[in-house]
Each structure stands twice: as C-alpha cells, then as structure tokens.
Design a protein around this motif. Structure first.
Motif, short mmCIF file in Angstrom:
data_model
loop_
_atom_site.label_atom_id
_atom_site.label_comp_id
_atom_site.label_asym_id
_atom_site.label_seq_id
_atom_site.Cartn_x
_atom_site.Cartn_y
_atom_site.Cartn_z
N GLN A 70 16.67 -28.70 -36.64
CA GLN A 70 16.44 -29.04 -38.04
C GLN A 70 17.69 -28.80 -38.87
N PHE A 71 18.37 -27.70 -38.58
CA PHE A 71 19.60 -27.40 -39.32
C PHE A 71 20.68 -28.44 -39.03
N ILE A 72 20.81 -28.87 -37.78
CA ILE A 72 21.79 -29.88 -37.42
C ILE A 72 21.50 -31.19 -38.15
N ALA A 73 20.22 -31.52 -38.31
CA ALA A 73 19.85 -32.73 -39.04
C ALA A 73 20.31 -32.63 -40.50
N TRP A 74 20.23 -31.43 -41.07
CA TRP A 74 20.72 -31.23 -42.44
C TRP A 74 22.23 -31.41 -42.49
N VAL A 75 22.94 -30.85 -41.50
CA VAL A 75 24.39 -30.94 -41.47
C VAL A 75 24.84 -32.40 -41.35
N GLU A 76 24.12 -33.18 -40.55
CA GLU A 76 24.47 -34.60 -40.38
C GLU A 76 24.36 -35.37 -41.69
N LYS A 77 23.46 -34.95 -42.55
CA LYS A 77 23.30 -35.60 -43.85
C LYS A 77 24.29 -35.05 -44.89
N HIS A 78 24.87 -33.89 -44.59
CA HIS A 78 25.83 -33.27 -45.50
C HIS A 78 27.06 -32.85 -44.71
N PRO A 79 27.83 -33.81 -44.20
CA PRO A 79 28.95 -33.50 -43.30
C PRO A 79 30.08 -32.76 -44.01
N ASN A 80 30.77 -31.93 -43.21
CA ASN A 80 31.99 -31.25 -43.67
C ASN A 80 31.75 -30.39 -44.92
N LYS A 81 30.62 -29.72 -44.95
CA LYS A 81 30.31 -28.83 -46.08
C LYS A 81 29.99 -27.44 -45.58
N LYS A 82 30.17 -26.48 -46.48
CA LYS A 82 29.77 -25.12 -46.15
C LYS A 82 28.25 -25.04 -46.19
N SER A 83 27.68 -24.25 -45.32
CA SER A 83 26.23 -24.16 -45.25
C SER A 83 25.81 -22.72 -44.98
N GLN A 84 24.54 -22.47 -45.18
CA GLN A 84 24.02 -21.11 -45.07
C GLN A 84 22.65 -21.12 -44.42
N ILE A 85 22.42 -20.18 -43.53
CA ILE A 85 21.11 -19.97 -42.92
C ILE A 85 20.70 -18.54 -43.20
N CYS A 86 19.44 -18.34 -43.49
CA CYS A 86 18.94 -16.98 -43.73
C CYS A 86 17.81 -16.68 -42.76
N LEU A 87 17.98 -15.61 -41.99
CA LEU A 87 16.93 -15.11 -41.10
C LEU A 87 16.34 -13.87 -41.77
N SER A 88 15.05 -13.93 -42.09
CA SER A 88 14.39 -12.85 -42.83
C SER A 88 13.24 -12.26 -42.03
N PHE A 89 13.12 -10.95 -42.11
CA PHE A 89 11.99 -10.25 -41.51
C PHE A 89 11.09 -9.73 -42.63
N PHE A 90 9.79 -9.74 -42.38
CA PHE A 90 8.86 -9.33 -43.43
C PHE A 90 7.62 -8.69 -42.84
#
Length: 216
Positions: A70-90
């Motif tokens: 899913q993240f790669i699909a986002w990157v393909e739509k927004h090429p050559n940009k900085k991106s961020q992922i957040c892994l959260s525990f709750f």
C-alpha cells in the motif's frame, strides 16, 4: 498514559529499495514488542549485508507485506518525494456500544516514525556513442554501488537506534494484555493514495492486528 516517540534517522532510497528497507525496520520493531511465545526467524536481507529477526508468525508477515504494498502504491503516485510511515502501539481501553456502532477507545503508548527520501533511479546510458555510453554506464554503476553502501550503513544505524530505544525506554510499556497474541496491538499509518501532498490531511490507513493466533 505516557506515550514515547522515536524519530528514526531519515533514509535516502530508490523505489526498488523500499520493500527491503521497510521489512528490516518494521520486523525489527515488532519483534522487540513481541508477546508470549514466538519462533524467532533470522532473515538475510536480499539487498543488504544485514540479518534481521522476524517473529515467525505467517499472518503478521502477510499483513506487514500488505502494508508495504500500500505504501509503495502511494509512492508511485507521489514520486521522488519525502515520505513518512508511523508504526504505533496502543492499548484497547474500553468498548462503548451504541445503537449504531461499537466504539473502541485506543490509548497509544508508543510511536515509531520512519522517514524516507525517495530519489529517482539512475538510468543506464543510451546506445549512441558506444565508448562514451560504456563509460557513462560504468559511472552510473559505481555511483549506485556507493549509494547502496551508504544506505546500508544508514540502515544499520537505524536498526541500532531501534535497539537503543528499546533498551532505554521501558517504563511506558503497559502490562501484557493477554498471552493470546504475538504482538501488542498496533497500526501502521501513512498518507493515503489520494492525498495530493505529503503532510496535509493525513488519512490513516490502519493495519490493526489485534491479537494474532499464538504459535503452537
């Protein structure tokens, strides 16, 4: 509840390197938040001279792969940009039932921020001017090798950063909810595929595992 936050060092990656980088980081974090009995599995990275550990749970591995896709699909739509992922525990504090829905209250106790600067891949030289093309191709290959080595070094630093954080930050970890699961409940979020720019109106695309089946 005290919520600890870890901002990992930014990684400069080409799109093709994203899956392996995220596998190393996400599995390392989740392994250090494992519950109960797990079957640790050493995994040799396909791109880097790095070995990381997975929990040995097929369902957990599948869901992490889905989130990476899913993240790669986002990157393909927004090429050559900085991106961020957040892994959260709750923690799941309580459930409030109404006529229309069941409301689950989450109390977050840890956030891990993964930063990536996605750069364009260097293409090989064309067919014209054979000698010059060969030279250019060698230069591109050398540059890619050097950049890959630099990325590997930074990735190692990130993995050590994870281990240091886990060793130093312990007081905020809640009591074990049960022995039914492999990991504490968690979610992985990033901008949705429809977002026009990074950092604006971030929509959570959640991966909530709840309590995976305990390994026998």
């Amino acid at each position: 509840m005290n919520c600890e936050v870890c901002h990992l060092k930014e990684l400069e990656v080409e799109a093709i390197e994203i899956p392996e980088v995220l596998r190393c980081i996400l599995h390392t974090i989740v392994f250090h938040r494992a519950l109960g009995l797990v079957r640790p599995k050493d995994v040799d990275s396909e791109l880097f001279d790095i070995t990381y550990v997975q929990c040995g749970d097929a369902e957990l591995e599948k869901k992490i792969e889905e989130k990476i896709d899913q993240f790669i699909a986002w990157v393909e739509k927004h090429p050559n940009k900085k991106s961020q992922i957040c892994l959260s525990f709750f923690e799941i504090k309580n459930k409030q039932a109404t006529w229309f829905s069941n409301k689950i209250e989450r109390s977050y106790w840890e956030h891990w921020y993964i930063y990536m600067n996605v750069v364009p891949s260097k293409s090989h030289a064309g067919k014209s001017h054979h000698a010059k093309a060969r030279k250019d191709s060698l230069e591109v290959a050398e540059e890619r090798t050097a950049r890959r080595a630099s990325l590997e070094t930074t990735l190692r630093e990130v993995l050590f950063q994870i281990v240091r954080f886990v060793d130093e930050k312990k007081d905020h970890i809640p009591s074990v909810p049960s022995l039914e699961g492999v990991s504490f409940p968690y979610e992985i979020t990033f901008p949705s595929a429809s977002d026009s720019s990074f950092g604006m109106d971030m929509i959570k695309r959640m991966l909530q595992t709840g309590h995976p089946t305990m390994l026998s």
